[in-house]
Design a protein around this motif. Structure first.
Motif, PDB file in Angstrom:
ATOM      1  N   LEU A  44       0.528  -0.877  -0.184  1.00  0.00           N
ATOM      2  CA  LEU A  44      -0.162   0.292  -0.594  1.00  0.00           C
ATOM      3  C   LEU A  44       0.893   1.459  -0.054  1.00  0.00           C
ATOM      4  O   LEU A  44       1.199   1.510   0.869  1.00  0.00           O
ATOM      5  CB  LEU A  44      -0.647   0.016   1.387  1.00  0.00           C
ATOM      6  N   SER A  45       0.247   2.296  -0.811  1.00  0.00           N
ATOM      7  CA  SER A  45       1.515   3.560  -1.546  1.00  0.00           C
ATOM      8  C   SER A  45       0.610   4.085  -2.243  1.00  0.00           C
ATOM      9  O   SER A  45      -0.115   3.262  -2.346  1.00  0.00           O
ATOM     10  CB  SER A  45       2.987   3.430  -2.112  1.00  0.00           C
ATOM     11  N   GLU A  46       1.019   5.364  -2.469  1.00  0.00           N
ATOM     12  CA  GLU A  46       0.569   6.533  -3.268  1.00  0.00           C
ATOM     13  C   GLU A  46      -0.111   5.632  -4.602  1.00  0.00           C
ATOM     14  O   GLU A  46      -1.222   5.389  -5.034  1.00  0.00           O
ATOM     15  CB  GLU A  46       1.080   7.830  -3.342  1.00  0.00           C
ATOM     16  N   ASN A  47       0.832   5.229  -4.961  1.00  0.00           N
ATOM     17  CA  ASN A  47       1.499   4.903  -6.122  1.00  0.00           C
ATOM     18  C   ASN A  47       0.748   3.085  -6.899  1.00  0.00           C
ATOM     19  O   ASN A  47       0.647   3.175  -7.392  1.00  0.00           O
ATOM     20  CB  ASN A  47       2.552   4.850  -6.920  1.00  0.00           C
ATOM     21  N   THR A  48       1.312   2.238  -5.647  1.00  0.00           N
ATOM     22  CA  THR A  48       0.454   0.976  -6.050  1.00  0.00           C
ATOM     23  C   THR A  48      -0.873   1.140  -5.855  1.00  0.00           C
ATOM     24  O   THR A  48      -2.156   0.245  -6.015  1.00  0.00           O
ATOM     25  CB  THR A  48       0.839   0.058  -4.666  1.00  0.00           C
ATOM     26  N   ILE A  49      -1.422   2.211  -5.206  1.00  0.00           N
ATOM     27  CA  ILE A  49      -3.154   2.327  -4.524  1.00  0.00           C
ATOM     28  C   ILE A  49      -4.285   2.684  -6.221  1.00  0.00           C
ATOM     29  O   ILE A  49      -4.641   2.258  -6.678  1.00  0.00           O
ATOM     30  CB  ILE A  49      -4.143   3.372  -3.755  1.00  0.00           C
ATOM     31  N   ILE A  50      -2.778   3.409  -6.759  1.00  0.00           N
ATOM     32  CA  ILE A  50      -3.389   3.995  -8.610  1.00  0.00           C
ATOM     33  C   ILE A  50      -3.225   2.957  -9.356  1.00  0.00           C
ATOM     34  O   ILE A  50      -4.379   2.420  -9.840  1.00  0.00           O
ATOM     35  CB  ILE A  50      -3.165   5.085  -8.602  1.00  0.00           C
ATOM     36  N   TYR A  51      -2.160   1.408  -8.835  1.00  0.00           N
ATOM     37  CA  TYR A  51      -2.156   0.932  -9.120  1.00  0.00           C
ATOM     38  C   TYR A  51      -3.305  -0.839  -9.472  1.00  0.00           C
ATOM     39  O   TYR A  51      -3.909  -1.333 -10.320  1.00  0.00           O
ATOM     40  CB  TYR A  51      -0.772  -0.066  -9.420  1.00  0.00           C
ATOM     41  N   ALA A  52      -3.581  -0.504  -8.311  1.00  0.00           N
ATOM     42  CA  ALA A  52      -4.632  -1.639  -7.909  1.00  0.00           C
ATOM     43  C   ALA A  52      -5.689  -0.952  -8.037  1.00  0.00           C
ATOM     44  O   ALA A  52      -7.000  -1.818  -8.787  1.00  0.00           O
ATOM     45  CB  ALA A  52      -4.543  -1.736  -6.314  1.00  0.00           C
ATOM     46  N   LEU A  53      -6.535   0.081  -8.611  1.00  0.00           N
ATOM     47  CA  LEU A  53      -7.408   0.635  -8.102  1.00  0.00           C
ATOM     48  C   LEU A  53      -7.906   0.392 -10.262  1.00  0.00           C
ATOM     49  O   LEU A  53      -8.833   0.098 -10.634  1.00  0.00           O
ATOM     50  CB  LEU A  53      -7.967   1.902  -8.386  1.00  0.00           C
TER      51      LEU A  53
END
Length: 422
Positions: free
Chosen positions: A188-197
């Motif tokens: 969980l990080s700013e970039n990975t949350i976007i990737y997950a979405l």
């Protein structure tokens, strides 16, 4: 997904035959999962291991909510999605009309090019362009020469091929997964949350979700009493989708994760198949490529059949033609759209894709999933359907979350397009 339990009229005596009734759900789920979705799940596993397994599950839940909503609207209101959009205003059907023409032209080339990748890898004697053309023409023939029952059987057989080949290969690489089980912890990080979405929004979601009601109609499920069995049908389709997407992610983790091998785009599937040959054997590579082709081909075959219903219904609705809904597939506008998907896009195979058209395609396409989610919220809470079939708290919550998800993804995609353009 309303709060009340809706009696379907299907007796408990027939509950054991539910699996025999499944069909449209598998069709819509298989159509939504193409080469792009496979590549996304594979790359996610190769780069992050199992850290985004939850995102795939979330994506399937969201898509089930949308699919159930489309099916419930058709059955409870006795209206198609186009009729529902028409009731919201001419702007809604106008948007769809413009989008469907541009989308069909570009997707006709993009979809067949994806299916050509696996076919070319299996039989390199025929070049990519010819494979793309062959796949498109075969879809054209299958859709116009057969009835829905034949189409459904072909789709079901291909889904079986997808499942047997890809999941079969996954089973053989499971021992290699044991060393990577620690990757199950979400990153969980700013970039990975976007990737997950993005991963959640991309698994099995496209314009074809709006086709579900027409396939229900062809199955002769057209009454309110069929809502319960429709839910079972839709759930079963997306369960298969989730297993398939998770299987692809597991394979990416077991075979690629930690090796330093870089994969990108749909070509990642070909790169992975080569790696699979060295890890297992050439037979596994062939089986995976067959599964890859089956997934790609079901996606375009479903589009040729399903989106043509949407376009023909758009013509029927906007022109207020006196045509029975059950006869839509026999209309000239239906046959025109099958033609539009097949032959004009061949120009793009030969001369490349015009930049302006691609930008417009991307812009209109980015708007469709939030448009579908929001329109379902409006329609399923309206007085156009009986209160017992309107959305309850659970349905409204999931549909609202899906709308937020797709609005965020739309903003991200449009921002990326503007940034690239500038």
């Amino acid at each position: 997904m309303g709060d009340k339990v809706i009696q379907s009229g299907v007796s408990t005596k027939r509950d054991h035959t539910k699996w025999k009734l499944i069909g449209p759900g598998i069709v819509v789920a298989a159509t939504g999962v193409g080469a792009g979705d496979l590549a996304t799940s594979l790359v996610a596993g190769a780069e992050y291991g199992l850290a985004f397994l939850w995102a795939v599950v979330l994506g399937v839940i969201v898509k089930f909510a949308l699919g159930e909503g489309v099916g419930r609207w058709h059955l409870a209101s006795s209206q198609t999605m186009l009729e529902g959009w028409r009731s919201m205003g001419k702007w809604a059907t106008g948007y769809f009309g413009v989008y469907s023409i541009i989308w069909g032209f570009v997707y006709g080339a993009a979809g067949t090019a994806s299916s050509a990748l696996a076919a070319h890898a299996l039989f390199p004697q025929i070049n990519l362009i010819w494979w793309a053309i062959i796949n498109g023409v075969v879809c054209y023939i299958l859709v116009l020469s057969g009835k829905y029952g034949f189409f459904e059987k072909v789709m079901t057989i291909l889904v079986g091929v997808m499942f047997a080949t890809v999941i079969g290969c996954m089973i053989f690489v499971l021992p290699d997964l044991l060393t990577h089980l620690n990757t199950l912890k979400p990153v969980l990080s700013e970039n990975t949350i976007i990737y997950a979405l993005g991963l959640s929004g991309g698994v099995g979601g496209s314009i074809t979700m709006a086709c579900y009601g027409y396939w229900l109609q062809e199955k002769n499920w057209s009454e309110k009493q069929h809502v319960k069995i429709m839910r079972w049908d839709s759930l079963s389709g997306y369960m298969i989708t989730s297993i398939f997407a998770i299987g692809i992610m597991i394979m990416g983790t077991a075979v690629i994760y930690g090796t330093g091998l870089t994969m990108e785009g749909e070509d990642a599937l070909i790169t992975f198949s080569d790696q699979l040959a060295s890890v297992l054997n050439p037979t596994a590579q062939i089986l995976f490529l067959i599964g890859f082709w089956a997934a790609s081909f079901t996606s375009i075959l479903g589009v040729w059949n399903g989106v043509s219903y949407l376009f023909a219904d758009f013509v029927r609705t906007t022109r207020q033609l006196n045509i029975d809904k059950k006869e839509i597939s026999k209309t000239k506008s239906y046959k025109f759209y099958v033609f539009w998907l097949t032959f004009p896009p061949m120009i793009l195979h030969l001369f490349g894709k015009p930049v302006v058209l691609i930008i417009l395609y991307g812009f209109l396409g980015a708007l469709f999933m939030p448009f579908l989610a929001v329109s379902l919220i409006v329609l399923l809470n309206s007085t156009r359907i009986e209160k017992s079939f309107q959305s309850g708290r659970l349905s409204n919550t999931v549909l609202s979350l899906s709308a937020i998800l797709f609005i965020v993804l739309t903003c991200m995609e449009l921002y990326g397009m503007i940034k690239d353009f500038l």
